[in-house]
Design an enzyme around this catalytic site. Sequence first.
Site, PDB file in Angstrom:
ATOM      1  N   ARG A 296       0.867  -1.179   0.000  1.00  0.00           N
ATOM      2  CA  ARG A 296       0.000   0.000   0.000  1.00  0.00           C
ATOM      3  C   ARG A 296       0.902   1.226   0.000  1.00  0.00           C
ATOM      4  O   ARG A 296       1.582   1.503   0.978  1.00  0.00           O
ATOM      5  CB  ARG A 296      -0.917  -0.039   1.236  1.00  0.00           C
TER       6      ARG A 296
ATOM      7  N   HIS B  50      -3.041   4.350   5.114  1.00  0.00           N
ATOM      8  CA  HIS B  50      -4.095   3.332   5.262  1.00  0.00           C
ATOM      9  C   HIS B  50      -5.444   3.890   4.801  1.00  0.00           C
ATOM     10  O   HIS B  50      -6.148   3.298   3.991  1.00  0.00           O
ATOM     11  CB  HIS B  50      -4.166   2.891   6.724  1.00  0.00           C
TER      12      HIS B  50
ATOM     13  N   TYR C 135       5.016   4.947  11.089  1.00  0.00           N
ATOM     14  CA  TYR C 135       5.343   3.528  11.273  1.00  0.00           C
ATOM     15  C   TYR C 135       6.117   2.899  10.101  1.00  0.00           C
ATOM     16  O   TYR C 135       6.379   1.711  10.109  1.00  0.00           O
ATOM     17  CB  TYR C 135       4.073   2.710  11.569  1.00  0.00           C
TER      18      TYR C 135
HETATM   19  C1  LIG Z   1     -13.868  -6.209  12.826  1.00  0.00           C
HETATM   20  C2  LIG Z   1     -13.017  -4.984  12.711  1.00  0.00           C
HETATM   21  N1  LIG Z   1     -12.011  -4.793  13.578  1.00  0.00           N
HETATM   22  C3  LIG Z   1     -11.228  -3.695  13.475  1.00  0.00           C
HETATM   23  C4  LIG Z   1     -11.469  -2.761  12.500  1.00  0.00           C
HETATM   24  C5  LIG Z   1     -10.575  -1.532  12.372  1.00  0.00           C
HETATM   25  N2  LIG Z   1      -9.730  -1.647  11.191  1.00  0.00           N
HETATM   26  C6  LIG Z   1      -9.998  -0.961  10.076  1.00  0.00           C
HETATM   27  S1  LIG Z   1      -8.928  -1.291   8.848  1.00  0.00           S
HETATM   28  C7  LIG Z   1      -8.033  -2.340   9.811  1.00  0.00           C
HETATM   29  C8  LIG Z   1      -6.807  -3.034   9.257  1.00  0.00           C
HETATM   30  C9  LIG Z   1      -7.111  -4.016   8.166  1.00  0.00           C
HETATM   31  O1  LIG Z   1      -5.936  -4.456   7.581  1.00  0.00           O
HETATM   32  P1  LIG Z   1      -5.910  -5.478   6.390  1.00  0.00           P
HETATM   33  O2  LIG Z   1      -6.884  -6.564   6.610  1.00  0.00           O
HETATM   34  O3  LIG Z   1      -4.505  -5.880   6.180  1.00  0.00           O
HETATM   35  O4  LIG Z   1      -6.447  -4.646   5.141  1.00  0.00           O
HETATM   36  P2  LIG Z   1      -5.878  -3.309   4.492  1.00  0.00           P
HETATM   37  O5  LIG Z   1      -6.576  -2.170   5.191  1.00  0.00           O
HETATM   38  O6  LIG Z   1      -4.411  -3.270   4.668  1.00  0.00           O
HETATM   39  O7  LIG Z   1      -6.293  -3.368   3.074  1.00  0.00           O
HETATM   40  C10 LIG Z   1      -8.596  -2.428  11.072  1.00  0.00           C
HETATM   41  C11 LIG Z   1      -8.054  -3.246  12.170  1.00  0.00           C
HETATM   42  C12 LIG Z   1     -12.559  -2.998  11.621  1.00  0.00           C
HETATM   43  N3  LIG Z   1     -12.858  -2.168  10.616  1.00  0.00           N
HETATM   44  N4  LIG Z   1     -13.297  -4.121  11.739  1.00  0.00           N
END
Ligand SMILES: Cc1ncc(C[n+]2csc(CCOP(=O)(O)OP(=O)(O)O)c2C)c(N)n1
Length: 380
Positions: free
Chosen positions: A274, A278, A287
């Site tokens: 990415r 985020h 980070y």
């Molecule tokens: C069930 C849940 N827990 C926590 C969150 C908060 N949250 C939003 S994005 C994220 C990280 C997700 O990372 P990843 O699965 O690697 O996907 P990326 O955003 O990198 O595409 C988190 C923990 C959420 N949206 N839903």
Amino acid sequence: MSDDAVRPQGVSPNTSDDPAELLPPLEPVQLLDDDGALHDVSGFPLDLKDADHRELYRYMVLSRRADKQSINLQRQGQLGVYASLLGQEAAQVGSAYALDAQDWAFPSYREMGAALVRGVPPEAILHTFRGTWLGDHDPHEHRFGLLSIPIGTQALHAAGFAMGAKFDGADLVVASYFGDGATSEGDAHEALNFAAVFEAPCVFLVQNNQYAISVPLSQQTKAPTIAHKAVGYGMPGYRCDGNDVLATYAVMRRAVDRARQGEGPALVEAVTYRMEAHTTADDPTRYRSDDELAEWQRRDPIARYQSFLEREGILDAATREEIDAEADALAHRLRENVYDAPHGDPRELFEHVYVHPPGTYAEQRALLDRELTSREGGDA
Ligand SMILES: Cc1ncc(C[n+]2csc(CCOP(=O)(O)OP(=O)(O)O)c2C)c(N)n1
């Protein structure tokens, strides 16, 4: 009682006692090297014509332009938040291109590129981020689910949908898009396990973009790779270079083909990065280092593919200009469509949820009414 007696109808015995057959090689499949030179990799043939190559390139360019415009709209206060796909164009476009028209995809919030390939109007995606009521698209029209904001839920939607399709005898494969962080969620685990046990025609495409917000992959899992997790569920794991659109297409196509032939689900890990924050609410400089970012910028998925296409004479300057002009027109369309788009009535939050609303409902509705009236200058 024999195993056969308890096995659900249509589910075959474990096909292999040798888990090694399910293991992915550690090195991701790469068809285009960093300079855009093409290498054959056995087992992953390419069935693309020149027109397909131009489409893949076009979708990547459109995705990047829509993405940039979306960030600008957020900065102008037109979107509440936005999750960029910068750097993940190949992973999304290559994987979505491997699906057929009758197939379905269940995305997360970051899948603008896959949405474009499925024909979803990008403004519909932006209305979700704007919070326009009913801003999203009709999932049935493009066979593309609603953006899932809770991490990993869409893996369950995909597994369940694929099971339903199997029961109906429908010829379709379901793809689920999620990130490396989602692989630590219970929902993803349940979906993978369920799909494997019941041989659902489902492909789990994990875009390993190295981070779950600020959590790096090294703190996400102790597994050798994300694709190795597949073995524990009894399905094959594949790894591809997610910044190589041809590798992503070819690996995904193989997983989709085997699911279509009734061979069950697979997990595909697209190794990518990415390149943006985020979301627009995040500061990645807290980070990760500039050097790390620069290293991945060097592997830019669009630049790499473009050098391949130009070298092969598949993409000329005129076609490139046409695509750039289309991308500009798309950005213009997004601005026109999203800028100051009216919001729906928030009271509709309470519609269409319960047949018999629970006790606290009326009270909450009255609270919202009072709040809205006071904002509108009323005297509640
Ligand atoms: C069930 C849940 N827990 C926590 C969150 C908060 N949250 C939003 S994005 C994220 C990280 C997700 O990372 P990843 O699965 O690697 O996907 P990326 O955003 O990198 O595409 C988190 C923990 C959420 N949206 N839903």
